[in-house]
Structure formats: structure tokens, C-alpha cells
Design a protein around this motif. Structure first.
Motif, PDB file in Angstrom:
ATOM      1  N   GLU A  35      43.685  60.145   7.809  1.00  0.00           N
ATOM      2  CA  GLU A  35      42.888  59.265   8.792  1.00  0.00           C
ATOM      3  C   GLU A  35      44.004  58.341   9.369  1.00  0.00           C
ATOM      4  OE1 GLU A  35      39.997  57.475   6.813  1.00  0.00           O
ATOM      5  OE2 GLU A  35      38.812  59.338   6.229  1.00  0.00           O
ATOM      6  N   LEU A  36      44.941  57.964   8.613  1.00  0.00           N
ATOM      7  CA  LEU A  36      45.880  56.981   8.941  1.00  0.00           C
ATOM      8  C   LEU A  36      46.919  57.642   9.978  1.00  0.00           C
ATOM      9  CD1 LEU A  36      46.635  54.661   6.032  1.00  0.00           C
ATOM     10  CD2 LEU A  36      45.430  53.922   7.941  1.00  0.00           C
ATOM     11  N   THR A  37      46.901  58.938   9.810  1.00  0.00           N
ATOM     12  CA  THR A  37      48.388  59.189  10.298  1.00  0.00           C
ATOM     13  C   THR A  37      47.872  60.523  11.456  1.00  0.00           C
ATOM     14  OG1 THR A  37      48.316  61.191   8.835  1.00  0.00           O
ATOM     15  CG2 THR A  37      49.813  59.339   8.285  1.00  0.00           C
ATOM     16  N   GLY A  38      46.717  60.545  11.730  1.00  0.00           N
ATOM     17  CA  GLY A  38      46.341  61.547  12.836  1.00  0.00           C
ATOM     18  C   GLY A  38      45.785  62.872  12.102  1.00  0.00           C
ATOM     19  N   ASN A  39      45.724  63.924  13.244  1.00  0.00           N
ATOM     20  CA  ASN A  39      45.296  65.277  12.798  1.00  0.00           C
ATOM     21  C   ASN A  39      46.075  66.303  12.325  1.00  0.00           C
ATOM     22  OD1 ASN A  39      42.664  64.235  13.761  1.00  0.00           O
ATOM     23  ND2 ASN A  39      43.303  64.866  15.902  1.00  0.00           N
ATOM     24  N   GLY A  40      46.430  66.362  11.243  1.00  0.00           N
ATOM     25  CA  GLY A  40      47.249  67.572  10.654  1.00  0.00           C
ATOM     26  C   GLY A  40      48.746  67.723  11.078  1.00  0.00           C
ATOM     27  N   GLY A  41      49.305  68.599  10.661  1.00  0.00           N
ATOM     28  CA  GLY A  41      50.593  69.063  11.209  1.00  0.00           C
ATOM     29  C   GLY A  41      50.659  70.187  11.921  1.00  0.00           C
ATOM     30  N   SER A  42      52.034  70.364  12.588  1.00  0.00           N
ATOM     31  CA  SER A  42      52.119  71.563  13.482  1.00  0.00           C
ATOM     32  C   SER A  42      52.711  72.679  13.070  1.00  0.00           C
ATOM     33  CB  SER A  42      52.982  70.791  14.705  1.00  0.00           C
ATOM     34  OG  SER A  42      54.248  70.634  14.223  1.00  0.00           O
ATOM     35  N   LYS A  43      52.720  73.681  13.347  1.00  0.00           N
ATOM     36  CA  LYS A  43      53.065  74.821  12.590  1.00  0.00           C
ATOM     37  C   LYS A  43      54.752  74.612  12.950  1.00  0.00           C
ATOM     38  CE  LYS A  43      49.524  77.994  14.226  1.00  0.00           C
ATOM     39  NZ  LYS A  43      49.237  79.396  15.083  1.00  0.00           N
TER      40      LYS A  43
ATOM     41  N   ASP B  62      64.095  74.641  21.941  1.00  0.00           N
ATOM     42  CA  ASP B  62      64.325  73.284  22.709  1.00  0.00           C
ATOM     43  C   ASP B  62      63.227  72.380  23.035  1.00  0.00           C
ATOM     44  OD1 ASP B  62      67.044  74.057  22.178  1.00  0.00           O
ATOM     45  OD2 ASP B  62      67.129  74.711  24.300  1.00  0.00           O
ATOM     46  N   THR B  63      61.935  73.078  23.316  1.00  0.00           N
ATOM     47  CA  THR B  63      60.731  72.415  23.529  1.00  0.00           C
ATOM     48  C   THR B  63      60.283  71.404  22.647  1.00  0.00           C
ATOM     49  OG1 THR B  63      59.456  74.216  23.036  1.00  0.00           O
ATOM     50  CG2 THR B  63      60.298  74.176  25.425  1.00  0.00           C
ATOM     51  N   ASP B  64      60.672  71.742  21.320  1.00  0.00           N
ATOM     52  CA  ASP B  64      59.897  71.006  20.282  1.00  0.00           C
ATOM     53  C   ASP B  64      61.224  70.228  19.312  1.00  0.00           C
ATOM     54  OD1 ASP B  64      57.457  71.931  20.446  1.00  0.00           O
ATOM     55  OD2 ASP B  64      57.511  73.690  19.290  1.00  0.00           O
ATOM     56  N   GLN B  65      62.197  70.318  19.773  1.00  0.00           N
ATOM     57  CA  GLN B  65      63.133  69.657  19.006  1.00  0.00           C
ATOM     58  C   GLN B  65      63.059  68.371  18.969  1.00  0.00           C
ATOM     59  OE1 GLN B  65      65.814  70.316  16.848  1.00  0.00           O
ATOM     60  NE2 GLN B  65      65.464  72.486  17.016  1.00  0.00           N
ATOM     61  N   ASN B  66      62.374  67.601  20.031  1.00  0.00           N
ATOM     62  CA  ASN B  66      62.212  66.160  20.146  1.00  0.00           C
ATOM     63  C   ASN B  66      60.856  65.456  19.702  1.00  0.00           C
ATOM     64  OD1 ASN B  66      64.877  65.459  21.115  1.00  0.00           O
ATOM     65  ND2 ASN B  66      64.347  65.814  23.032  1.00  0.00           N
ATOM     66  N   VAL B  67      60.244  66.432  18.896  1.00  0.00           N
ATOM     67  CA  VAL B  67      58.715  65.955  18.569  1.00  0.00           C
ATOM     68  C   VAL B  67      58.784  66.182  16.910  1.00  0.00           C
ATOM     69  CG1 VAL B  67      56.458  66.418  18.487  1.00  0.00           C
ATOM     70  CG2 VAL B  67      57.861  66.884  20.826  1.00  0.00           C
ATOM     71  N   ILE B  68      58.160  64.804  16.148  1.00  0.00           N
ATOM     72  CA  ILE B  68      57.898  65.075  14.825  1.00  0.00           C
ATOM     73  C   ILE B  68      56.639  64.951  14.600  1.00  0.00           C
ATOM     74  CG2 ILE B  68      58.159  64.170  12.432  1.00  0.00           C
ATOM     75  CD1 ILE B  68      60.936  63.178  13.466  1.00  0.00           C
ATOM     76  N   GLY B  69      55.968  65.897  13.905  1.00  0.00           N
ATOM     77  CA  GLY B  69      54.386  65.857  13.803  1.00  0.00           C
ATOM     78  C   GLY B  69      54.002  64.701  12.944  1.00  0.00           C
ATOM     79  N   SER B  70      52.636  64.362  12.947  1.00  0.00           N
ATOM     80  CA  SER B  70      52.350  62.925  12.082  1.00  0.00           C
ATOM     81  C   SER B  70      52.173  63.620  10.670  1.00  0.00           C
ATOM     82  CB  SER B  70      50.782  62.843  12.694  1.00  0.00           C
ATOM     83  OG  SER B  70      49.972  63.730  12.464  1.00  0.00           O
ATOM     84  N   GLU B  71      52.075  64.815  10.196  1.00  0.00           N
ATOM     85  CA  GLU B  71      51.962  65.141   8.977  1.00  0.00           C
ATOM     86  C   GLU B  71      53.497  65.830   8.500  1.00  0.00           C
ATOM     87  OE1 GLU B  71      49.396  65.542   6.362  1.00  0.00           O
ATOM     88  OE2 GLU B  71      48.755  63.790   7.868  1.00  0.00           O
ATOM     89  N   GLU B  72      54.457  65.843   8.979  1.00  0.00           N
ATOM     90  CA  GLU B  72      55.811  66.320   8.499  1.00  0.00           C
ATOM     91  C   GLU B  72      56.353  65.146   7.583  1.00  0.00           C
ATOM     92  OE1 GLU B  72      58.185  68.181  11.566  1.00  0.00           O
ATOM     93  OE2 GLU B  72      56.680  68.875  12.646  1.00  0.00           O
TER      94      GLU B  72
END
Length: 477
Positions: free
Chosen positions: A18-26, A33-43
Motif C-alpha cells: 500500500e505504501l509503495t504502489g502497485n506491484g513490480g514490473s516484469k 534502453d527504454t527501461d534502463q532509467n526506471v526502477i519499479g516500486s517493488e524492485e
């Protein structure tokens, strides 16, 4: 040790979700390169501070070691550029928790980020052992090692605990000295996440056990700010830091990993400087240019053989290893304003225009696929960055060179120059840009400008003196 990390691969509680958002990404493709600058809330994210002179042991030639760590652990790893005056570089390690790795002698299942964290740590510690010349027969003082990590303020509480109970238990269980430092942080700390410094000191095995337990706590309690930790969209570094006036510490002097000087590469920054600014670049009796040479260690040459009535070439170069701080980058930032042209309409509208010559073979690293890189640099720095080709390039340029023009207020122009030359440097060393995290800006000392008010440079024509096969410019001091 296995019992201390029982939940390292378990799911997080509903409260944490609840504090960190909705789940992790795949799981991301390591080269996407499109995902290299993004860290998911569940990582899981760790930011390990590596001494500048030890970074070679985790980067390797052309980034080979760093790439191997990423491949073996199935994690992502980014290494911040070294900031002048900062003795450490941030190694950001992150991964999803969908895949698990076998860790240690007992084969404990852990998340990929933790596996990579310990590969990095073990390499740095082994490098320290080599430096100190320790061996098993040494009966002197016991060796101690230090681990330093940056942790967002909303996450550090899981290590401290209510009334400091958790951190005290960690100290008792491991016999390590564990501290949380809030003041006098290194300049690589981030303001947006209100970083705090976690420090662990002790004998190698003691520190390793303490790091293991701390890593499990950080895994189970992700920060709400971690999606910002790779962002370059705002000024994230601590303000107020100043560029060192003395020469930057050269890490190869005490470098533990053997390096062949033949592997060093020459990195060059080539300014187009208004001819009327050259006197300000040189200074009275050569005083200013010699000062910058001495303080940065860079070679700075004024090319008078290719000067036309409007412009001349200022070339800044140094022979260096990628993991070291760059004398050429340092000198270029300090000389920028003196090599630039004032384009503001009045004193209240101060803006400068900086022009660089870049080989056509390198220009792609500044543009990116579909213009993604240059668009990002414009957004990050708020400067106008243009790449001029063919007939729009001054005739002083060679056939195989294009011009990068940066226009904006001095702060925006400095940030843009930093972005441009660090990308060119990474490209010159054949570095995978996915391994390198660029700072938004370098701390700097403002320089007094003596610039013209109007651009008068001529366009390239068919009567140039040089062609693409000519030798790189002749220089005079």
C-alpha cells in the motif's frame, strides 16, 4: 547466515504494498534502453559507494566486468560518473524479485540485486586486500574494511528501528560498527530522496554478515522515492559543492589492479572559440591557461594555424583511463565561459553560446534513436542543444566534423556541456551507456567571461585548408 535472510525472496506485506504502489514490473531486458532509467516500486535497490580508485575492479576494460556481473546475476547495475571533489562513485544495483539466484555456500535463494551487491562488495574488498599487501601469515593488527551505502530517509528506519532497537541488535549480532550519518554527506548524495549514509566498519567477515542482514531489511522495505533514483530530469545532487582548485586526485597512482599505460586513451574536447576571446583564454603572459593546465592536468592548446578572422580552435585533451576522473572534462567545464560567445540582449538576459567540433563518427551517441538522447539532454538541462551539419558548420571545421551548439544561461549551458562531453567520453571508451549514470551537472567555479555580443562565424565552403584525411590539427601553446 541462511536464517538471517529467511524472507529475502518472500513477498512483501500488504502494508508495504500500500505504501509503495502497485506491484513490480516484469523482468527487463538488460539491453533495453527504454527501461534502463526506471526502477519499479517493488524492485530491490542498493546504492553502494565505491572508492574512486577501486572502480576499475568492478568496471573492467570497456566495462567487461560490470557487464559480466549484470549477466551472471540477471540484475541491472549503473555506475555514476565521478564528481570532482568526491572520492566515491555510486554503484546503483537493482532488480525485480521475480527471479531468484543461489547465493553462498548453502545455496540460499536471494533476489538478483543482493547477489550482484555482494559480487561488487567482494571485488572491492579483494582490491583493498591487494592494496594493503595482507597475507595469512600477518600477525599484526586485524584488517578492517568499511562499507558505505546511500539510503533514502524513508527507508533507513527499517535499519534503525523504534528507539534504535534494530540497529542495536544488528551491532550485537554481528559485532560490526554500524552507523547512520545524516550530516556532511558526500556530494553524490541525492536531495530528492533525502539520502542518509549507512556505514559499516569491521573485520571482513563481520562486515559481510552485517551487510547481508542490512540488505535483507532494505529488500523488505523499499523506498517510496526509488523510482527517482535513476532520474536525470532534475537537479538531484547536493548544491553548494565547489570544483577542487587543486589537481584532481589521480586514482591510477595507487591502483591495485595492474593497468597497462598502453590501454589509456586520449580524450579530446574541441571548442570553436571567437577569435576575440582567445586573449581571455590565454591570460596575461599565459597565466590563466597555465593555471588551468596545472590544476587539472589537461593539455590545452590554442590552434593558431587554423584561425580565420572570426574563430580559432581550442583543444583540450588528456590521456586517461575511463574509471578515473577526467582532466579534459574538468578543464573544459572551467574554460567553457571564456570559450563561449555572449548572446544575451542585455545584462539582465545573460546567455552564452558554446560551440564544439565533434567527429561525424561520434555524433550518433548525442542524437540517439529517433532523437531520444538529444531530447533528453535538452529536457534535463533546459539548454538549447543543436547539431549543425554540412553547410551550417563553420569553415574552420574539417569535412569529417560536425558542430554541437549549446545556448542558454551559464548554468544551463554548463549542465548541457557536461552531458555532451560525458556521453562523448563514454563513447570514446566504447562503454555500454546502460552502465553509466550521468550526473545532471558538475560542481564548478564560475569564470569571468570576456565574450563578444554577436556571432560572426562563416559557413563551411569548398576552399577549406583541411580535408577529412588531414592529420589532427597543429597546435601552439
Amino acid at each position: 547466515m541462511a536464517s538471517t535472510l529467511r524472507n529475502i525472496h518472500g513477498k512483501r506485506s500488504n502494508l508495504q504494498s500500500e505504501l509503495t504502489g502497485n506491484g513490480g514490473s516484469k523482468r527487463r531486458n538488460l539491453h533495453d534502453d527504454t527501461d534502463q532509467n526506471v526502477i519499479g516500486s517493488e524492485e530491490t535497490v542498493y546504492r553502494y559507494l565505491c572508492p574512486v580508485k577501486k572502480t576499475g575492479s568492478i568496471i573492467g576494460k570497456g566495462g567487461d566486468i560490470a557487464k559480466q556481473i549484470r549477466s551472471e546475476t540477471k540484475s541491472n547495475m549503473r555506475i555514476n560518473e565521478a564528481l570532482p571533489g568526491c572520492e566515491e562513485r555510486v554503484v546503483t544495483i537493482y532488480s525485480t524479485n521475480e527471479e531468484l539466484n543461489h547465493f553462498g555456500d548453502d545455496g540460499e535463494l536471494v533476489c538478483p540485486a543482493l547477489d550482484a551487491l555482494f559480487k561488487v562488495h567482494d571485488m572491492v574488498v579483494a582490491d583493498i586486500d591487494h592494496d594493503d599487501g595482507n597475507d595469512d601469515d600477518d600477525l599484526g593488527e586485524k584488517q578492517t574494511v568499511t562499507v558505505r551505502m546511500l539510503v533514502p530517509s524513508d527507508q533507513i528506519g527499517c535499519v534503525i528501528g523504534k528507539g534504535g532497537q534494530v540497529i542495536q541488535n544488528l551491532r550485537n549480532d554481528t559485532n560490526a560498527q554500524i552507523r547512520v550519518i545524516k550530516d556532511h554527506l558526500p556530494s553524490c548524495a541525492l536531495t530528492l530522496s533525502h539520502d542518509e549514509l549507512l556505514q559499516i566498519i569491521g573485520e571482513p567477515l563481520v562486515v559481510r554478515e552485517a551487510l547481508y542482514q542490512v540488505a535483507s531489511l532494505l529488500h523488505a522495505n523499499p523506498s517510496r522515492f526509488q523510482h527517482l533514483l535513476l532520474s536525470s530530469s532534475s537537479s538531484m545532487h547536493q548544491p553548494g559543492a565547489m570544483l577542487m582548485s587543486a589537481a584532481l586526485t589521480s586514482s591510477h597512482r595507487n591502483y591495485a589492479v595492474r593497468r597497462d599505460i598502453a590501454d589509456a586513451r586520449e580524450f579530446c574536447v574541441c571548442f570553436i572559440c571567437p577569435a576575440e576571446n582567445v586573449g581571455g583564454v590565454i591570460g596575461k603572459g599565459g597565466g590563466f591557461i597555465n593555471q588551468i593546465r596545472q590544476e587539472t592536468g589537461a593539455t590545452i592548446r590554442v590552434n593558431t594555424s587554423e584561425t580565420d578572422e572570426d574563430d580559432c580552435i581550442i583543444v583540450i585533451s588528456s590521456k586517461e583511463f575511463y574509471e578515473d576522473q577526467s582532466p579534459a572534462v574538468n578543464a573544459a567545464i572551467r574554460l567553457q565561459q571564456r570559450c563561449s560567445e555572449k548572446v544575451g540582449k542585455d545584462a539582465n538576459d545573460l546567455a552564452i553560446s558554446t560551440r564544439l567540433l565533434v567527429s561525424s563518427s561520434q555524433i550518433g551517441c548525442l542524437i540517439g534513436k529517433g532523437g531520444a538522447v538529444i531530447s533528453e539532454m535538452r529536457s534535463v538541462t533546459r539548454a538549447n542543444i543543436r547539431i549543425l551539419q554540412k553547410e551550417d558548420v563553420p569553415k574552420i571545421a574539417r569535412e569529417d566534423e560536425e558542430m554541437v551548439q549549446i545556448t542558454g544561461n551559464p548554468d544551463a549551458a554548463m549542465k548541457a556541456l557536461t552531458q555532451v562531453i560525458l556521453r562523448l567520453r563514454a563513447n570514446s571508451f566504447d562503454m555500454d551507456h546502460g552502465l553509466v549514470l550521468l550526473p545532471t551537472s558538475f560542481p564548478y567555479i564560475p569564470q569571468v567571461t570576456e565574450n563578444s555580443s554577436k556571432s560572426k562565424y562563416a559557413k563551411r565552403d569548398d576552399h577549406r585548408k583541411l580535408n577529412s584525411n588531414s592529420k589532427r590539427r597543429n597546435y601552439v601553446s
